[in-house]
Design a protein around this motif. Structure first.
Motif, PDB file in Angstrom:
ATOM      1  N   ALA A   1       0.832  -1.203   0.000  1.00 12.29           N
ATOM      2  CA  ALA A   1       0.000   0.000   0.000  1.00 12.29           C
ATOM      3  C   ALA A   1       0.870   1.257   0.000  1.00 12.29           C
ATOM      4  O   ALA A   1       2.034   1.240   0.421  1.00 12.29           O
ATOM      5  CB  ALA A   1      -0.921   0.009   1.216  1.00 12.29           C
ATOM      6  N   VAL A   2       0.279   2.341  -0.449  1.00 14.23           N
ATOM      7  CA  VAL A   2       0.930   3.648  -0.390  1.00 14.23           C
ATOM      8  C   VAL A   2       0.990   4.116   1.062  1.00 14.23           C
ATOM      9  O   VAL A   2      -0.024   4.056   1.772  1.00 14.23           O
ATOM     10  CB  VAL A   2       0.153   4.672  -1.241  1.00 14.23           C
ATOM     11  N   PRO A   3       2.147   4.556   1.545  1.00 18.76           N
ATOM     12  CA  PRO A   3       2.200   5.097   2.906  1.00 18.76           C
ATOM     13  C   PRO A   3       1.254   6.281   3.055  1.00 18.76           C
ATOM     14  O   PRO A   3       1.053   7.054   2.108  1.00 18.76           O
ATOM     15  CB  PRO A   3       3.660   5.538   3.050  1.00 18.76           C
ATOM     16  N   ARG A   4       0.689   6.432   4.220  1.00 17.33           N
ATOM     17  CA  ARG A   4      -0.241   7.525   4.477  1.00 17.33           C
ATOM     18  C   ARG A   4       0.478   8.707   5.128  1.00 17.33           C
ATOM     19  O   ARG A   4       1.516   8.546   5.767  1.00 17.33           O
ATOM     20  CB  ARG A   4      -1.366   7.050   5.400  1.00 17.33           C
ATOM     21  N   ALA A   5      -0.105   9.889   4.967  1.00 21.79           N
ATOM     22  CA  ALA A   5       0.428  11.054   5.651  1.00 21.79           C
ATOM     23  C   ALA A   5       0.491  10.765   7.146  1.00 21.79           C
ATOM     24  O   ALA A   5      -0.483  10.291   7.739  1.00 21.79           O
ATOM     25  CB  ALA A   5      -0.442  12.277   5.374  1.00 21.79           C
ATOM     26  N   GLY A   6       1.637  11.023   7.743  1.00 24.20           N
ATOM     27  CA  GLY A   6       1.841  10.715   9.150  1.00 24.20           C
ATOM     28  C   GLY A   6       2.601   9.429   9.382  1.00 24.20           C
ATOM     29  O   GLY A   6       3.130   9.213  10.479  1.00 24.20           O
ATOM     30  N   ASP A   7       2.677   8.560   8.367  1.00 29.90           N
ATOM     31  CA  ASP A   7       3.475   7.343   8.483  1.00 29.90           C
ATOM     32  C   ASP A   7       4.962   7.686   8.420  1.00 29.90           C
ATOM     33  O   ASP A   7       5.363   8.701   7.837  1.00 29.90           O
ATOM     34  CB  ASP A   7       3.157   6.363   7.344  1.00 29.90           C
ATOM     35  N   VAL A   8       5.764   6.813   8.999  1.00 30.18           N
ATOM     36  CA  VAL A   8       7.220   6.945   8.903  1.00 30.18           C
ATOM     37  C   VAL A   8       7.717   5.975   7.824  1.00 30.18           C
ATOM     38  O   VAL A   8       7.355   4.798   7.811  1.00 30.18           O
ATOM     39  CB  VAL A   8       7.905   6.634  10.242  1.00 30.18           C
ATOM     40  N   HIS A   9       8.540   6.496   6.915  1.00 33.31           N
ATOM     41  CA  HIS A   9       9.053   5.695   5.806  1.00 33.31           C
ATOM     42  C   HIS A   9      10.575   5.731   5.819  1.00 33.31           C
ATOM     43  O   HIS A   9      11.174   6.756   6.166  1.00 33.31           O
ATOM     44  CB  HIS A   9       8.519   6.236   4.476  1.00 33.31           C
ATOM     45  N   ARG A  10      11.208   4.621   5.457  1.00 31.56           N
ATOM     46  CA  ARG A  10      12.665   4.541   5.437  1.00 31.56           C
ATOM     47  C   ARG A  10      13.156   3.997   4.102  1.00 31.56           C
ATOM     48  O   ARG A  10      12.457   3.214   3.446  1.00 31.56           O
ATOM     49  CB  ARG A  10      13.168   3.639   6.572  1.00 31.56           C
ATOM     50  N   GLN A  11      14.361   4.395   3.726  1.00 30.67           N
ATOM     51  CA  GLN A  11      14.994   3.922   2.501  1.00 30.67           C
ATOM     52  C   GLN A  11      16.458   3.560   2.805  1.00 30.67           C
ATOM     53  O   GLN A  11      17.380   4.303   2.459  1.00 30.67           O
ATOM     54  CB  GLN A  11      14.928   4.993   1.417  1.00 30.67           C
ATOM     55  N   PRO A  12      16.696   2.425   3.473  1.00 33.75           N
ATOM     56  CA  PRO A  12      18.057   2.089   3.894  1.00 33.75           C
ATOM     57  C   PRO A  12      19.035   1.904   2.739  1.00 33.75           C
ATOM     58  O   PRO A  12      20.218   2.248   2.864  1.00 33.75           O
ATOM     59  CB  PRO A  12      17.872   0.792   4.693  1.00 33.75           C
ATOM     60  N   GLU A  13      18.578   1.340   1.622  1.00 33.05           N
ATOM     61  CA  GLU A  13      19.483   1.186   0.473  1.00 33.05           C
ATOM     62  C   GLU A  13      19.944   2.545  -0.045  1.00 33.05           C
ATOM     63  O   GLU A  13      21.120   2.742  -0.378  1.00 33.05           O
ATOM     64  CB  GLU A  13      18.799   0.405  -0.660  1.00 33.05           C
ATOM     65  N   LEU A  14      19.014   3.488  -0.110  1.00 33.88           N
ATOM     66  CA  LEU A  14      19.381   4.830  -0.571  1.00 33.88           C
ATOM     67  C   LEU A  14      20.333   5.496   0.414  1.00 33.88           C
ATOM     68  O   LEU A  14      21.255   6.224   0.015  1.00 33.88           O
ATOM     69  CB  LEU A  14      18.125   5.674  -0.759  1.00 33.88           C
ATOM     70  N   ALA A  15      20.137   5.260   1.715  1.00 34.13           N
ATOM     71  CA  ALA A  15      21.043   5.813   2.718  1.00 34.13           C
ATOM     72  C   ALA A  15      22.467   5.338   2.461  1.00 34.13           C
ATOM     73  O   ALA A  15      23.425   6.125   2.520  1.00 34.13           O
ATOM     74  CB  ALA A  15      20.584   5.418   4.122  1.00 34.13           C
ATOM     75  N   ARG A  16      22.607   4.053   2.183  1.00 31.74           N
ATOM     76  CA  ARG A  16      23.951   3.522   1.912  1.00 31.74           C
ATOM     77  C   ARG A  16      24.533   4.137   0.646  1.00 31.74           C
ATOM     78  O   ARG A  16      25.738   4.461   0.587  1.00 31.74           O
ATOM     79  CB  ARG A  16      23.889   2.003   1.780  1.00 31.74           C
ATOM     80  N   SER A  17      23.717   4.315  -0.381  1.00 29.34           N
ATOM     81  CA  SER A  17      24.201   4.934  -1.619  1.00 29.34           C
ATOM     82  C   SER A  17      24.672   6.359  -1.372  1.00 29.34           C
ATOM     83  O   SER A  17      25.716   6.785  -1.879  1.00 29.34           O
ATOM     84  CB  SER A  17      23.089   4.912  -2.676  1.00 29.34           C
ATOM     85  N   LEU A  18      23.920   7.093  -0.594  1.00 28.96           N
ATOM     86  CA  LEU A  18      24.312   8.467  -0.274  1.00 28.96           C
ATOM     87  C   LEU A  18      25.601   8.497   0.552  1.00 28.96           C
ATOM     88  O   LEU A  18      26.434   9.400   0.380  1.00 28.96           O
ATOM     89  CB  LEU A  18      23.181   9.169   0.469  1.00 28.96           C
ATOM     90  N   ARG A  19      25.781   7.522   1.431  1.00 25.21           N
ATOM     91  CA  ARG A  19      27.033   7.456   2.200  1.00 25.21           C
ATOM     92  C   ARG A  19      28.227   7.242   1.271  1.00 25.21           C
ATOM     93  O   ARG A  19      29.300   7.838   1.456  1.00 25.21           O
ATOM     94  CB  ARG A  19      26.964   6.320   3.223  1.00 25.21           C
ATOM     95  N   LEU A  20      28.069   6.382   0.292  1.00 26.07           N
ATOM     96  CA  LEU A  20      29.151   6.145  -0.658  1.00 26.07           C
ATOM     97  C   LEU A  20      29.495   7.419  -1.422  1.00 26.07           C
ATOM     98  O   LEU A  20      30.672   7.739  -1.645  1.00 26.07           O
ATOM     99  CB  LEU A  20      28.756   5.034  -1.630  1.00 26.07           C
ATOM    100  N   ILE A  21      28.464   8.149  -1.830  1.00 25.04           N
ATOM    101  CA  ILE A  21      28.694   9.397  -2.566  1.00 25.04           C
ATOM    102  C   ILE A  21      29.336  10.440  -1.656  1.00 25.04           C
ATOM    103  O   ILE A  21      30.253  11.160  -2.068  1.00 25.04           O
ATOM    104  CB  ILE A  21      27.358   9.908  -3.149  1.00 25.04           C
ATOM    105  N   ALA A  22      28.884  10.523  -0.421  1.00 25.07           N
ATOM    106  CA  ALA A  22      29.460  11.476   0.524  1.00 25.07           C
ATOM    107  C   ALA A  22      30.945  11.205   0.741  1.00 25.07           C
ATOM    108  O   ALA A  22      31.745  12.130   0.891  1.00 25.07           O
ATOM    109  CB  ALA A  22      28.709  11.412   1.855  1.00 25.07           C
ATOM    110  N   ALA A  23      31.319   9.932   0.747  1.00 26.14           N
ATOM    111  CA  ALA A  23      32.710   9.568   0.996  1.00 26.14           C
ATOM    112  C   ALA A  23      33.586   9.653  -0.246  1.00 26.14           C
ATOM    113  O   ALA A  23      34.762  10.040  -0.165  1.00 26.14           O
ATOM    114  CB  ALA A  23      32.779   8.148   1.569  1.00 26.14           C
ATOM    115  N   ASN A  24      33.019   9.307  -1.405  1.00 31.99           N
ATOM    116  CA  ASN A  24      33.848   9.151  -2.603  1.00 31.99           C
ATOM    117  C   ASN A  24      33.440  10.045  -3.769  1.00 31.99           C
ATOM    118  O   ASN A  24      34.026   9.953  -4.849  1.00 31.99           O
ATOM    119  CB  ASN A  24      33.821   7.684  -3.055  1.00 31.99           C
TER     120      ASN A  24
END
Length: 528
Positions: A179-202
């Motif tokens: 289902a589509v998350p609803r307004a007020g729900d908490v959503h996470r994107q752990p794979e994207l977090a790791r990708s951003l960490r790689l970009i931040a470092a390299n």
């Protein structure tokens, strides 16, 4: 001054810095960075990165980016073109042999090589003063720890539900529990977090030459894409010469082709021949002229604007006063022109933001994956949503925007900058795909013709012309709609709010900044 008995909000006023974005978390992150000593470029990249997480339907690191920048608020307007290109194997012969008549929006063939990360890294290195690791930290935090879904984000998310369901990774990340998350729900994107960490470092290499590129290319090729690791390694934006016109004594700057920014400048040149200031800003006379100018300008866009590395675009001729004077003769203030061709129109989701810092460095910044959630294709390991900007290509050998290897498609996202006597008046922009030239002109005219403050200029109800119909937001008076019909327009309601924009106005004499952010989105302007 606004009517304080009616719903609405005042513009935000400050002395040192101002940020205006489409999401509160992005505005807050950018403001914090400015308080720590970061500059406008740092803040713009920080906000854009946060938006790539918390507005995943609108933007992402798998999209493109454009920037107009005035260091110190005076002198030259710098323009960076962060548009992606088609794969090297994307020949018209291949598409014709495969029987394509257009580029499907949800296919790998709509995925151009993302340009955003290249743009962020280049701008950060050339003009920023804060390490990229710090600039990207808020985005990494929200992707990893989670963020709360906002109301406009949820509404847009629903529109892409079927698209997201087509890709296993997209469905897993963006349709939790199906289902589509609803307004007020908490959503996470752990794979994207790791990708951003790689970009931040390299930096740039992490996206275009390492495991992130390998993940994206493997996924695209698995489903029929022509992309290669060489395409990613060769990707890169460039500084370009912005295009300009003058309107009511103010210089207005846009990105050059293959960006559609030229369309707004042609509209302004046409409207400069009419006394808009003497008309009701929500009256039929003003809106009719705006629509007719837009119809003419969009026709030029569809016929002529393309990648200048592949075709010649007569920019100087199109912006000449003689051309505008001749074209203006096709506008009758009393009746709609029934002979104009219908423009090609595509909806899209985008983020635009404005930043001005304590040194008056002024940034107009825009980032997008084109349609809502772009192509709907997501890197299985990286969590990166890929844009579908290649949808803008034509499968037509005779058309300037015909697909070709390493070519940029017609690009809709367009940051704007207004200057006067060599000083910044305002970085401004209006999102919304093909609506953007209309929106830029409408908001700028509200500022320059009617003396509205940035918030009022953005708030004012809007109209657009698409598929042979003038569509109007609910705030346009009924009497105006009847008068537009009397002028020969087919008039209908806008199914959705038209676009969304931000602006920061610089008052050099008083030493103040005034910000506005579109109520059609979730964001805000904020400063100190």
């Amino acid at each position: 001054m606004r009517d304080f008995q009616l719903p609405g909000r005042s513009p935000v006023r400050a002395m040192d810095v101002m940020v205006a974005t489409s999401h509160p978390l992005a505005s807050a992150a950018a403001l914090t960075l400015l308080r720590e000593g970061g500059n406008a470029i740092d803040a713009a990249i920080c906000a854009s990165a946060v938006l790539a997480v918390v507005e995943p339907q609108s933007t992402g690191i798998g999209g493109d980016c454009f920037c107009l920048y005035v260091p110190g608020g005076e002198g030259s307007v710098l323009a960076y073109n962060g548009a992606g290109r088609a794969p090297g194997a994307a020949t018209i012969d291949w598409y014709e042999e495969q029987g394509f008549t257009e580029i499907p929006a949800d296919s790998p063939h709509a995925v151009t090589i993302p340009g955003a990360i290249d743009a962020w890294c280049r701008l950060s290195a050339d003009h920023g003063c804060t390490p990229l690791e710090r600039v990207l930290a808020p985005a990494i935090h929200y992707a990893e720890a989670g963020y709360v879904i906002h109301d406009r984000v949820e509404a847009d998310w629903h529109e892409a539900k079927d698209l997201l369901a087509q890709d296993a990774t997209a469905a897993r990340i963006f349709l939790p529990g199906g289902a589509v998350p609803r307004a007020g729900d908490v959503h996470r994107q752990p794979e994207l977090a790791r990708s951003l960490r790689l970009i931040a470092a390299n930096g740039r290499a992490a996206f275009y030459e390492g495991e992130l590129a390998e993940d994206l290319v493997a996924h695209l090729r698995k489903i029929g894409g022509l992309h290669t690791l060489d395409d990613f390694a060769a990707a890169g934006g460039e500084y370009v010469e912005p295009v300009r016109t003058s309107y009511r004594g103010t210089d207005v700057w846009q990105m050059p082709p293959s960006n559609q920014g030229l369309t707004a400048l042609v509209m302004l040149n046409l409207l400069s021949g009419f006394d808009l200031a003497g008309l009701d800003p929500l009256g039929a006379e003003r809106l009719h002229l705006e629509v007719e100018a837009g119809r003419l300008a969009y026709g030029i866009r569809d016929e002529l604007i393309a990648d200048p590395d592949h075709v010649e675009v007569p920019v100087d001729a199109l912006l000449s006063s003689s051309y505008a004077n001749g074209l203006r003769g096709r506008i009758d203030p009393a009746i709609a022109n029934a002979e104009l061709p219908a423009a090609v129109m595509e909806p899209s989701d985008t983020v635009y933001l404005s930043v001005v810092d304590r040194d008056r460095n002024a940034v107009s910044f825009i980032n997008s994956t084109y349609h809502s959630f772009g192509s709907g294709l997501v890197g299985p390991k990286s969590g990166i949503v890929l844009q579908n900007r290649g949808k803008g290509f034509r499968i037509d050998r005779r058309h300037p925007n015909c697909i070709a290897p390493r070519k940029c498609p017609l690009h809709t996202i367009m940051p704007g900058m207004a200057t006067r006597n060599g000083r910044v008046v305002a970085p401004f922009g209006v999102m919304g795909g093909d609506y953007q030239p209309f929106g830029n002109v409408h908001v700028l005219s509200n500022l320059l013709d009617y003396g509205m403050d940035p918030q009022a200029a953005i708030d004012l109800p809007r109209v657009f012309y698409q598929k042979g119909e003038l569509i109007a937001e609910r705030g346009v008076p009924a009497a105006t709609l009847r008068a537009l019909e009397a002028r020969g327009h087919k008039v209908g309601p806008a199914e959705e709010a038209l676009g969304g924009g931000q602006m920061v106005l610089v008052d050099w004499d008083r030493g103040t900044l005034t910000g506005g952010s579109d109520p059609r989105k979730d964001g805000l302007a904020i400063g100190y």
